[in-house]
Design a protein around this motif. Structure first.
Motif, short mmCIF file in Angstrom:
data_model
loop_
_atom_site.label_atom_id
_atom_site.label_comp_id
_atom_site.label_asym_id
_atom_site.label_seq_id
_atom_site.Cartn_x
_atom_site.Cartn_y
_atom_site.Cartn_z
N ARG A 140 0.79 -1.19 0.14
CA ARG A 140 -0.10 -0.15 0.03
C ARG A 140 0.89 1.30 -0.08
O ARG A 140 1.41 1.34 0.89
N GLU A 141 0.79 1.97 -0.98
CA GLU A 141 1.73 3.09 -1.06
C GLU A 141 1.48 4.37 -0.19
O GLU A 141 2.20 5.17 -0.07
N ASP A 142 0.06 4.41 0.52
CA ASP A 142 -0.10 5.26 1.38
C ASP A 142 0.56 5.11 2.58
O ASP A 142 0.73 5.80 3.30
N TYR A 143 1.15 3.78 2.82
CA TYR A 143 2.03 3.46 3.98
C TYR A 143 3.19 4.01 3.71
O TYR A 143 4.39 3.04 3.17
N GLN A 189 -3.00 7.12 10.89
CA GLN A 189 -2.92 7.28 9.67
C GLN A 189 -1.33 7.03 9.54
O GLN A 189 -0.52 7.52 10.17
N PRO A 190 -0.69 6.46 8.25
CA PRO A 190 0.62 6.31 7.99
C PRO A 190 1.54 7.62 8.02
O PRO A 190 2.64 7.54 8.61
N LYS A 191 1.01 8.75 7.69
CA LYS A 191 1.73 10.04 7.82
C LYS A 191 1.80 10.29 8.85
O LYS A 191 2.89 10.90 9.46
N GLU A 203 2.24 -4.12 7.18
CA GLU A 203 0.90 -4.04 6.68
C GLU A 203 0.64 -5.09 5.67
O GLU A 203 -0.33 -5.82 5.70
N LEU A 204 1.71 -5.28 4.67
CA LEU A 204 1.69 -6.13 3.67
C LEU A 204 1.63 -7.59 4.25
O LEU A 204 0.74 -8.51 3.61
#
Length: 245
Positions: free
Chosen positions: A156-159, A215-217, A166-167
């Motif tokens: 997931r590129e938002d991570y 959230q990842p950010k 997460e993967l």
């Protein structure tokens, strides 16, 4: 089985050649290619990687998840093996992956050993022998069948942090995960730039925030408030240790 090794990089010109040379030196006919996918480094990482024999790609997007996804989309092997630039796999990395796949494990990783004389880091490494969510991250490398990776739609590129956790969490709901008994050798530069307690505190805080659904950010912002970004030279750290297993 043909394996595409994927190495995401950012400013790793002092490290990348030795890793590529190591991977080629201990390759078997199962190695399809080594792909270095760079996140717009400010140094000569890509040129050095290409000179060392790797396929050098410039990722359209920055961030490790995006870089690994892009490299995976360009890979021709039927197995992907993700390796961080400051991690050294066992010399038997290809036979180990082949054996794990033959046992029916679609993905897996190694345990850890830090390149350091700090006895406290042995504690961290010890816990990677346990098959628990918090014990397996990208530093330990990750192999996965490409078809299965594609079914998962990759990272997931938002991570922008914790992408490996997460993967693996998603993957384990659908396939058995192999915790391989051998060890990868991992740079301790992050611990030297900070301290053992500081890094472990940051890991504890951010991992629990991840579990709580932040959230990842926010996770990344918190992490880089708690620790300094490591700048140490992995080549000096390892010296001749690429040959010692």
């Amino acid at each position: 089985m043909q394996v595409s090794v994927i190495i995401p990089t950012f400013n790793e010109e002092r490290n990348i050649a030795k890793l590529i040379q190591f991977l080629f030196k201990h390759a078997t006919p199962d190695l399809e290619e080594i792909i270095v996918c760079d996140g717009h480094s400010h140094d000569d990482t890509l040129a050095i990687a290409q000179k060392a024999g790797a396929t050098a790609l410039l990722s359209p997007k920055t961030g490790r998840a995006a870089q690994m996804n892009y490299a995976a989309s360009q890979a021709s092997g039927d197995v992907l093996y993700f390796v961080h630039a400051d991690t050294i796999p066992p010399v038997s990395y290809l036979p180990d992956i082949q054996q794990a796949l033959a046992e029916g494990y679609l993905l897996g990783s190694y345990q850890s050993k830090f390149i350091s004389n700090n006895p406290l880091l042995k504690i961290n490494a010890f816990f990677t022998r346990f098959d628990r969510e918090e014990c397996h991250g990208g530093d330990q490398t990750l192999y996965v069948y490409k078809d299965f990776f594609d079914e998962l739609k990759g990272y997931r590129e938002d991570y922008v942090i914790m992408e490996d956790f997460e993967l693996i969490k998603r993957a384990r709901k659908r396939a058995a995960f192999k915790n391989m008994p051998k060890k990868v050798r991992i740079s301790a530069r992050k611990y030297r730039e900070n301290s053992y307690l500081r890094v472990n505190f940051a890991n504890f805080v951010v991992f629990n925030m991840y579990r709580m659904g932040f959230q990842p950010k926010t996770l990344k912002k918190t992490y880089y408030k708690l620790i300094k970004h490591p700048k140490a030279d992995f080549e000096k750290e390892t010296s001749s240790s690429y040959q010692v297993f």
